[in-house]
Design a protein around this motif. Structure first.
Motif, mmCIF file in Angstrom:
data_model
loop_
_atom_site.group_PDB
_atom_site.id
_atom_site.type_symbol
_atom_site.label_atom_id
_atom_site.label_comp_id
_atom_site.label_asym_id
_atom_site.label_seq_id
_atom_site.Cartn_x
_atom_site.Cartn_y
_atom_site.Cartn_z
ATOM 1 N N ALA A 130 0.826 -1.209 0.000
ATOM 2 C CA ALA A 130 0.000 0.000 0.000
ATOM 3 C C ALA A 130 0.854 1.250 0.000
ATOM 4 O O ALA A 130 0.448 2.291 -0.494
ATOM 5 C CB ALA A 130 -0.920 -0.010 1.215
ATOM 6 N N GLY A 131 2.061 1.133 0.539
ATOM 7 C CA GLY A 131 2.925 2.310 0.640
ATOM 8 C C GLY A 131 3.877 2.464 -0.528
ATOM 9 O O GLY A 131 4.898 3.145 -0.387
ATOM 10 N N GLY A 132 3.583 1.810 -1.654
ATOM 11 C CA GLY A 132 4.426 1.970 -2.834
ATOM 12 C C GLY A 132 5.769 1.273 -2.684
ATOM 13 O O GLY A 132 5.928 0.347 -1.878
ATOM 14 N N ARG A 133 6.761 1.730 -3.481
ATOM 15 C CA ARG A 133 8.045 1.019 -3.548
ATOM 16 C C ARG A 133 8.797 1.005 -2.218
ATOM 17 O O ARG A 133 9.471 0.031 -1.906
ATOM 18 C CB ARG A 133 8.924 1.625 -4.646
ATOM 19 C CG ARG A 133 8.451 1.229 -6.031
ATOM 20 C CD ARG A 133 9.499 1.517 -7.073
ATOM 21 N NE ARG A 133 9.009 1.129 -8.391
ATOM 22 C CZ ARG A 133 9.730 1.174 -9.498
ATOM 23 N NH1 ARG A 133 10.969 1.592 -9.468
ATOM 24 N NH2 ARG A 133 9.208 0.799 -10.654
ATOM 25 N N ASP A 134 8.673 2.086 -1.432
ATOM 26 C CA ASP A 134 9.398 2.103 -0.148
ATOM 27 C C ASP A 134 8.928 0.968 0.734
ATOM 28 O O ASP A 134 9.714 0.222 1.322
ATOM 29 C CB ASP A 134 9.157 3.432 0.598
ATOM 30 C CG ASP A 134 9.953 4.555 -0.032
ATOM 31 O OD1 ASP A 134 10.799 4.243 -0.908
ATOM 32 O OD2 ASP A 134 9.718 5.722 0.339
ATOM 33 N N GLU A 135 7.605 0.865 0.814
ATOM 34 C CA GLU A 135 7.072 -0.195 1.663
ATOM 35 C C GLU A 135 7.375 -1.569 1.072
ATOM 36 O O GLU A 135 7.706 -2.519 1.800
ATOM 37 C CB GLU A 135 5.561 -0.020 1.824
ATOM 38 C CG GLU A 135 4.996 -1.058 2.764
ATOM 39 C CD GLU A 135 3.552 -0.790 3.106
ATOM 40 O OE1 GLU A 135 3.244 0.325 3.568
ATOM 41 O OE2 GLU A 135 2.740 -1.693 2.877
ATOM 42 N N ALA A 136 7.271 -1.674 -0.258
ATOM 43 C CA ALA A 136 7.563 -2.960 -0.908
ATOM 44 C C ALA A 136 9.001 -3.381 -0.594
ATOM 45 O O ALA A 136 9.264 -4.535 -0.246
ATOM 46 C CB ALA A 136 7.350 -2.844 -2.413
ATOM 47 N N GLU A 137 9.915 -2.440 -0.698
ATOM 48 C CA GLU A 137 11.332 -2.740 -0.452
ATOM 49 C C GLU A 137 11.525 -3.266 0.976
ATOM 50 O O GLU A 137 12.218 -4.250 1.212
ATOM 51 C CB GLU A 137 12.159 -1.472 -0.670
ATOM 52 C CG GLU A 137 13.636 -1.657 -0.407
ATOM 53 C CD GLU A 137 14.482 -1.181 -1.587
ATOM 54 O OE1 GLU A 137 14.205 -0.074 -2.088
ATOM 55 O OE2 GLU A 137 15.386 -1.922 -1.987
ATOM 56 N N ASN A 138 10.860 -2.593 1.902
ATOM 57 C CA ASN A 138 10.967 -2.984 3.305
ATOM 58 C C ASN A 138 10.413 -4.403 3.514
ATOM 59 O O ASN A 138 11.061 -5.267 4.119
ATOM 60 C CB ASN A 138 10.205 -1.947 4.151
ATOM 61 C CG ASN A 138 10.143 -2.352 5.607
ATOM 62 O OD1 ASN A 138 11.078 -2.931 6.145
ATOM 63 N ND2 ASN A 138 9.022 -2.065 6.246
#
Ligand SMILES: Cc1cc2nc3c(=O)[nH]c(=O)nc-3n(C[C@H](O)[C@H](O)[C@H](O)COP(=O)(O)O)c2cc1C
Length: 387
Positions: free
Chosen positions: A134-142
């Motif tokens: 839901a938080g875009g690439r930053d969240e995906a990366e995490n």
């Protein structure tokens, strides 16, 4: 209920209906709009008949396989499903242990309600992780680096959920997004919960607050249209390529229904695709998955014979698994059946579902005359619309 009372997968559904508050049962059992696609998934299996060959094969057929570096005792994985912890306190770790004990893999949903570290620790080597971000690439990366560090064996990127489907059963219970309580529905749901004391007692004991079910990952955002967005923006194929560059182990794309999209996924570097309409919970009036499986298998084999095609949706019998494998699937996933079993009988229930599917597959293949999964091809089935 004791898991060994399930004779088939439908028995688990009946048991879950007795145990769960209506709102939780309907969250599992329901689908989008008129639930046409959910029915189409089952009906697509009725369109195929098995063609047995006599006096050959084996009375002990081999249903084991390997997939994305995992050895599987049967070609059936547990699909990623949200909120498993609300169904039974065993939750994600219980599901993962059940899969491992039965020699297969469970795919942990981002929104299962248990952290990926906890689930991977419960069943080392047999957990895959499914990504919403839901938080875009930053969240995906995490999320992806957490899953990698925790030891998840493969990443499943679900691409069919830019917004949530219209689940009318949930809306009638006054829960949007799924299972969120509010003052308006508290009375109506309170009565349901009181009518299911066993579920209520164990949920209280577990400290489960459904309204604040702990999430293993991202937070859904509400779009202007009021739909629940599972990504800041929907995953694009560029996002899939980007994820590919960040994830070192096998990566599969879940939610494709056309050869076009399957080929895009393979082009983006996916090791496989999962032909899925989310169990009919997203876009209603898409085809039953088995109907589109053969054309997707043909297209993917031509482009990259090493890429795996998996399928889910409506698989309820070992014979369904055999038909899907004969039509070119490397493996299948089941969703609702293991959720019903988890709700009614915890980890033992999930194990029983896998054990029933294993035994049904072995019996089907012995009667069919096929000695192993590699024997199966389209010559073992015939398309014969039942209606
Ligand atoms: C209650 C429920 C929750 C689900 N949550 C997710 C999810 O979080 N991520 C996902 O990719 N698919 C999710 N799915 C879809 C399943 O992974 C799977 O595609 C589907 O259940 C297969 O159909 P079946 O239930 O007929 O076996 C969910 C399905 C159900 C029934």
């Amino acid at each position: 209920m004791r898991a060994n009372r399930f004779v088939n997968l439908d028995d688990a559904r009946t048991a879950a209906k007795r145990v769960l508050p209506h709102v939780v049962f309907d969250y599992i059992d329901g689908a989008a709009d008129d639930e046409h696609t959910m029915r189409a998934n089952r009906e697509a299996f009725s369109d195929y008949a098995l063609v047995p060959r006599m006096a050959r094969g084996s009375v002990h057929p081999d249903v084991s396989t390997d997939l994305a570096g995992c050895d599987l005792s049967l070609p059936v994985l547990l699909a990623p499903c949200g909120l498993v912890r609300a169904m039974h306190p065993a939750g994600g770790p219980g599901v993962a242990r059940a899969a491992k004990n039965q020699g297969t893999v469970s795919v942990l949903s981002t929104v299962a309600g248990n952290a990926v570290e906890e689930v991977c620790a419960a069943a080392p080597g047999s957990v895959w992780f499914q990504l919403y971000a839901a938080g875009g690439r930053d969240e995906a990366e995490n999320l992806v680096s957490r899953a990698q560090a925790a030891g998840a064996q493969a990443l499943v990127v679900t691409v069919d959920t830019p917004v949530l489907g219209n689940r009318e059963r949930d809306r009638r219970h006054g829960v949007t997004p799924p299972l969120r309580l509010s003052g308006r529905n508290a009375l109506h749901l309170g009565a349901q919960v009181l009518a299911r004391p066993a579920w209520t007692a164990r949920a209280i004991k577990d400290g489960v607050k459904i309204a604040r079910a702990r999430r293993s990952g991202g937070r859904p955002a509400t779009t202007r249209a009021g739909a629940v967005a599972m990504g800041a923006s929907p995953f694009s194929w560029e996002d899939v390529s980007w994820l590919r560059s960040r994830w070192q182990r096998p990566l599969l794309v879940k939610g494709v229904l056309s050869s076009d999209d399957a080929l895009r996924a393979v082009d983006a570097g996916a090791d496989g695709v999962i032909v899925s309409n989310h169990g009919g919970r997203q876009l209603d009036r898409t085809p039953g998955t088995l109907g589109v499986l053969p054309e997707i298998v043909a297209a993917v084999r031509q482009q990259d014979p090493s890429a795996a095609v998996l399928v889910d949706g409506g698989i309820r019998r070992g014979s369904d698994v055999v038909i899907a494998i004969a039509l070119g699937a490397r493996a299948v996933l089941v969703g609702r059946p293991f959720l019903y079993a988890l709700s009614a009988a915890g980890q033992a229930g999930v194990e029983q579902v896998l054990s029933i599917l294993h035994d049904e597959m072995v019996r089907t293949m012995a009667l069919l005359g096929a000695a192993s999964l590699s024997d199966l091809d389209p010559s073992w089935v015939r398309r014969q619309p039942a209606r």
